[in-house]
Scaffold this active site. Structure first.
Site, PDB file in Angstrom:
ATOM      1  N   SER A  99       0.847  -1.201   0.000  1.00 54.39           N
ATOM      2  CA  SER A  99       0.000   0.000   0.000  1.00 54.39           C
ATOM      3  C   SER A  99       0.878   1.244   0.000  1.00 54.39           C
ATOM      4  O   SER A  99       1.711   1.423   0.892  1.00 54.39           O
ATOM      5  CB  SER A  99      -0.873   0.008   1.255  1.00 54.39           C
ATOM      6  OG  SER A  99      -1.349   1.325   1.479  1.00 54.39           O
ATOM      7  N   HIS A 121      -0.883  -1.395  -4.361  1.00 56.64           N
ATOM      8  CA  HIS A 121      -2.187  -1.113  -3.730  1.00 56.64           C
ATOM      9  C   HIS A 121      -2.311   0.385  -3.521  1.00 56.64           C
ATOM     10  O   HIS A 121      -1.527   0.992  -2.779  1.00 56.64           O
ATOM     11  CB  HIS A 121      -2.281  -1.856  -2.394  1.00 56.64           C
ATOM     12  CG  HIS A 121      -3.628  -1.806  -1.757  1.00 56.64           C
ATOM     13  ND1 HIS A 121      -4.673  -2.628  -2.105  1.00 56.64           N
ATOM     14  CD2 HIS A 121      -4.094  -0.997  -0.775  1.00 56.64           C
ATOM     15  CE1 HIS A 121      -5.720  -2.343  -1.350  1.00 56.64           C
ATOM     16  NE2 HIS A 121      -5.409  -1.361  -0.539  1.00 56.64           N
ATOM     17  N   ASP A 125      -4.589   3.318  -2.204  1.00 58.90           N
ATOM     18  CA  ASP A 125      -5.741   3.620  -1.333  1.00 58.90           C
ATOM     19  C   ASP A 125      -6.294   4.994  -1.662  1.00 58.90           C
ATOM     20  O   ASP A 125      -5.667   6.009  -1.366  1.00 58.90           O
ATOM     21  CB  ASP A 125      -5.310   3.574   0.142  1.00 58.90           C
ATOM     22  CG  ASP A 125      -5.080   2.146   0.612  1.00 58.90           C
ATOM     23  OD1 ASP A 125      -4.003   1.858   1.157  1.00 58.90           O
ATOM     24  OD2 ASP A 125      -5.996   1.324   0.408  1.00 58.90           O
ATOM     25  N   MET A 148      -9.003   7.737  -0.904  1.00 64.71           N
ATOM     26  CA  MET A 148      -9.893   8.109   0.199  1.00 64.71           C
ATOM     27  C   MET A 148     -10.436   9.518  -0.049  1.00 64.71           C
ATOM     28  O   MET A 148      -9.688  10.393  -0.489  1.00 64.71           O
ATOM     29  CB  MET A 148      -9.112   8.087   1.528  1.00 64.71           C
ATOM     30  CG  MET A 148      -8.527   6.727   1.848  1.00 64.71           C
ATOM     31  SD  MET A 148      -7.614   6.780   3.400  1.00 64.71           S
ATOM     32  CE  MET A 148      -6.971   5.106   3.429  1.00 64.71           C
ATOM     33  N   HIS A 184      -8.038   0.639  -4.471  1.00 65.53           N
ATOM     34  CA  HIS A 184      -9.017   0.420  -3.395  1.00 65.53           C
ATOM     35  C   HIS A 184      -9.772   1.725  -3.181  1.00 65.53           C
ATOM     36  O   HIS A 184      -9.232   2.670  -2.606  1.00 65.53           O
ATOM     37  CB  HIS A 184      -8.238  -0.015  -2.138  1.00 65.53           C
ATOM     38  CG  HIS A 184      -9.105  -0.239  -0.944  1.00 65.53           C
ATOM     39  ND1 HIS A 184      -8.575  -0.416   0.317  1.00 65.53           N
ATOM     40  CD2 HIS A 184     -10.442  -0.313  -0.803  1.00 65.53           C
ATOM     41  CE1 HIS A 184      -9.570  -0.599   1.179  1.00 65.53           C
ATOM     42  NE2 HIS A 184     -10.703  -0.534   0.533  1.00 65.53           N
ATOM     43  N   MET A 217     -12.113   3.929  -1.414  1.00 62.49           N
ATOM     44  CA  MET A 217     -12.832   4.191  -0.171  1.00 62.49           C
ATOM     45  C   MET A 217     -13.500   5.557  -0.322  1.00 62.49           C
ATOM     46  O   MET A 217     -13.125   6.561   0.308  1.00 62.49           O
ATOM     47  CB  MET A 217     -11.864   4.170   1.032  1.00 62.49           C
ATOM     48  CG  MET A 217     -11.387   2.768   1.371  1.00 62.49           C
ATOM     49  SD  MET A 217      -9.881   2.715   2.355  1.00 62.49           S
ATOM     50  CE  MET A 217      -8.662   2.894   1.056  1.00 62.49           C
ATOM     51  N   MET A 273     -11.058  -6.444   4.889  1.00 61.32           N
ATOM     52  CA  MET A 273     -10.382  -5.428   5.704  1.00 61.32           C
ATOM     53  C   MET A 273     -10.095  -6.000   7.087  1.00 61.32           C
ATOM     54  O   MET A 273     -10.998  -6.503   7.762  1.00 61.32           O
ATOM     55  CB  MET A 273     -11.253  -4.174   5.822  1.00 61.32           C
ATOM     56  CG  MET A 273     -11.464  -3.406   4.527  1.00 61.32           C
ATOM     57  SD  MET A 273      -9.929  -2.947   3.717  1.00 61.32           S
ATOM     58  CE  MET A 273      -9.262  -1.801   4.919  1.00 61.32           C
ATOM     59  N   GLY A 303      -3.233   3.981   7.579  1.00 55.75           N
ATOM     60  CA  GLY A 303      -2.234   2.917   7.680  1.00 55.75           C
ATOM     61  C   GLY A 303      -1.765   2.831   9.127  1.00 55.75           C
ATOM     62  O   GLY A 303      -2.120   3.668   9.961  1.00 55.75           O
ATOM     63  N   GLY A 304      -0.979   1.806   9.435  1.00 54.89           N
ATOM     64  CA  GLY A 304      -0.361   1.701  10.759  1.00 54.89           C
ATOM     65  C   GLY A 304      -1.286   1.291  11.877  1.00 54.89           C
ATOM     66  O   GLY A 304      -0.935   1.396  13.056  1.00 54.89           O
ATOM     67  N   ASP A 362      -6.234  -6.850   4.062  1.00 49.69           N
ATOM     68  CA  ASP A 362      -5.713  -5.476   4.013  1.00 49.69           C
ATOM     69  C   ASP A 362      -5.840  -4.775   5.367  1.00 49.69           C
ATOM     70  O   ASP A 362      -6.936  -4.494   5.829  1.00 49.69           O
ATOM     71  CB  ASP A 362      -6.538  -4.708   2.960  1.00 49.69           C
ATOM     72  CG  ASP A 362      -6.078  -3.281   2.794  1.00 49.69           C
ATOM     73  OD1 ASP A 362      -6.763  -2.534   2.066  1.00 49.69           O
ATOM     74  OD2 ASP A 362      -5.056  -2.901   3.387  1.00 49.69           O
ATOM     75  N   GLY A 363      -4.651  -4.535   5.971  1.00 49.94           N
ATOM     76  CA  GLY A 363      -4.676  -3.717   7.197  1.00 49.94           C
ATOM     77  C   GLY A 363      -3.942  -4.387   8.338  1.00 49.94           C
ATOM     78  O   GLY A 363      -4.380  -5.438   8.811  1.00 49.94           O
ATOM     79  N   GLY A 364      -2.821  -3.794   8.753  1.00 50.59           N
ATOM     80  CA  GLY A 364      -2.091  -4.305   9.917  1.00 50.59           C
ATOM     81  C   GLY A 364      -1.364  -5.613   9.663  1.00 50.59           C
ATOM     82  O   GLY A 364      -0.985  -6.326  10.595  1.00 50.59           O
TER      83      GLY A 364
HETATM   84  C1  DX5 Z   1      -6.538   1.367   5.168  1.00 50.76           C
HETATM   85  C2  DX5 Z   1      -6.013   0.922   3.814  1.00 50.76           C
HETATM   86  C3  DX5 Z   1      -4.924  -0.107   3.919  1.00 50.76           C
HETATM   87  C4  DX5 Z   1      -3.724   0.400   4.716  1.00 50.76           C
HETATM   88  C5  DX5 Z   1      -2.722  -0.698   4.904  1.00 50.76           C
HETATM   89  O1  DX5 Z   1      -7.764   2.032   4.995  1.00 50.76           O
HETATM   90  O2  DX5 Z   1      -7.037   0.347   3.031  1.00 50.76           O
HETATM   91  O3  DX5 Z   1      -4.515  -0.498   2.613  1.00 50.76           O
HETATM   92  O4  DX5 Z   1      -3.130   1.458   4.027  1.00 50.76           O
HETATM   93  O5  DX5 Z   1      -1.655  -0.147   5.591  1.00 50.76           O
HETATM   94  P1  DX5 Z   1      -0.968  -0.903   6.828  1.00 50.76           P
HETATM   95  O6  DX5 Z   1      -0.298  -2.110   6.227  1.00 50.76           O
HETATM   96  O7  DX5 Z   1       0.007   0.091   7.372  1.00 50.76           O
HETATM   97  O8  DX5 Z   1      -2.062  -1.261   7.775  1.00 50.76           O
HETATM   98 ZN    ZN Z   2      -6.405  -0.572   1.133  1.00 48.55          ZN
END
Ligand code: DX5
Ligand code: ZN
Length: 219
Positions: A9, A34, A36, A38, A67, A69, A138, A145-146, A176-178
Site C-alpha cells: 500500500s 495497492h 488507497d 480516500m 481500493h 474508499m 479489511m 495505515g499503521g 488489508d490492514g495491519g
Molecule cells: C486502510 C487501507 C490499507 C492500509 C494498509 O484504509 O485500506 O490499505 O493502508 O496499511 P498498513 O499495512 O500500514 O495497515
Molecule cells: Zn487498502
C-alpha cells in the site's frame, strides 16, 4: 493453490516521492501496487485521485490494485479506469446498486473487487461471488495505515475460502490492514492469497523492501 502475492500500500510511502517509491516497490519484487483512494467522506482521510494515478501509471508496469474508499462511487468508476487502474475494488456501503457498479467495472474490462469492512458479513456478497475477481477483507477499519490487525477477520477469510472451494469459484482473497511478519502466516493459512501491507513493507528492516516482501511471502 494460488500463488501468494504482495500488494504494497503506497499510503505508507513518501508522498513527495510517489513515482520513485513505486519504482522501489517494483524493483523490490511487489506483485502489484495497492493504491488507497480516500475521499474524506466515506473514510475520515483524504489521499489521491485520478490525476495522480494517471501520472504514476507511466512510472510502473505493475498492476494497479485500486481500493476506492469513496462514496458515492459509481459515477467515478470511469475516471479510475481511465487513469490506469487494473483492479477496481469498491465498498458495498458506498454504492446504491452493487451489481450495477460491478457490471460497470467489467464493461470497462477491469478486474472487480468488493471490500468488506471488519464488521461487514460475507452474506452481503455471497450472491455476487461468481461475478467478481477479488474479495478484499479489511483487517482494520478503513482510513489509515499503521493500525492494529483485527484477528477476528481471519474467521471470515476461512469462511470465504470454504465457499470458494465448495462452489469451485476462482476469486482472489486479499487481506488489508495491519499485516506484518507475525500475522502473515495466519492470513495465508486462513486462505488469503494477496496480502496488502504498507507500514511493514516501508518501515521494517530499515525500509528494505525486497527483504520485507520476501518475509511476508514466508520466503
Ligand atoms: C486502510 C487501507 C490499507 C492500509 C494498509 O484504509 O485500506 O490499505 O493502508 O496499511 P498498513 O499495512 O500500514 O495497515
Ligand atoms: Zn487498502
Amino acid at each position: 493453490m494460488k500463488k501468494i502475492q504482495i500488494s504494497p500500500s503506497i499510503l505508507s510511502a513518501d508522498f513527495s516521492q510517489l513515482g520513485n517509491e513505486i519504482k522501489r516497490l517494483e524493483e523490490g519484487g511487489a506483485d502489484m501496487i495497492h493504491i488507497d483512494v480516500m475521499d474524506g467522506h466515506f473514510v475520515p482521510n483524504l489521499t489521491i485521485g485520478p490525476p495522480v494515478i494517471k501520472a504514476l501509471r507511466k512510472q510502473c508496469s505493475l498492476k494497479f490494485d485500486v481500493h476506492l474508499m469513496i462514496s458515492p462511487v459509481h459515477k467515478y468508476i470511469d475516471s479510475y479506469a481511465d487513469a490506469g487502474a487494473d483492479i477496481i475494488t469498491i465498498h458495498p456501503e458506498a454504492t446504491d446498486n452493487l451489481e450495477t457498479s460491478i457490471l460497470k467495472i467489467k464493461e470497462l474490462k477491469k478486474k472487480v473487487g468488493i471490500s468488506l469492512n471488519p464488521e461487514s458479513k460475507i452474506e452481503l456478497i455471497t450472491d455476487l461471488l461468481n461475478q467478481i475477481d477479488l474479495v478484499l477483507i479489511m483487517s482494520v477499519n478503513p482510513g489509515f495505515g499503521g493500525q492494529k490487525f483485527i484477528p477476528e477477520v481471519l474467521n471470515k477469510v476461512k469462511d470465504l475460502k470454504k465457499i470458494q472451494e465448495e462452489e469451485k469459484l476462482n476469486f482472489d482473497i486479499e487481506i488489508d490492514g495491519g499485516i506484518n511478519f507475525d500475522n502473515c502466516k495466519s492470513a495465508i493459512d486462513a486462505g488469503a492469497n494477496i496480502l496488502v501491507s504498507g507500514t511493514t513493507i516501508f518501515r521494517s528492516n530499515d525500509g528494505n523492501i525486497k527483504k520485507n516482501i520476501n518475509l511476508l511471502k514466508l520466503k
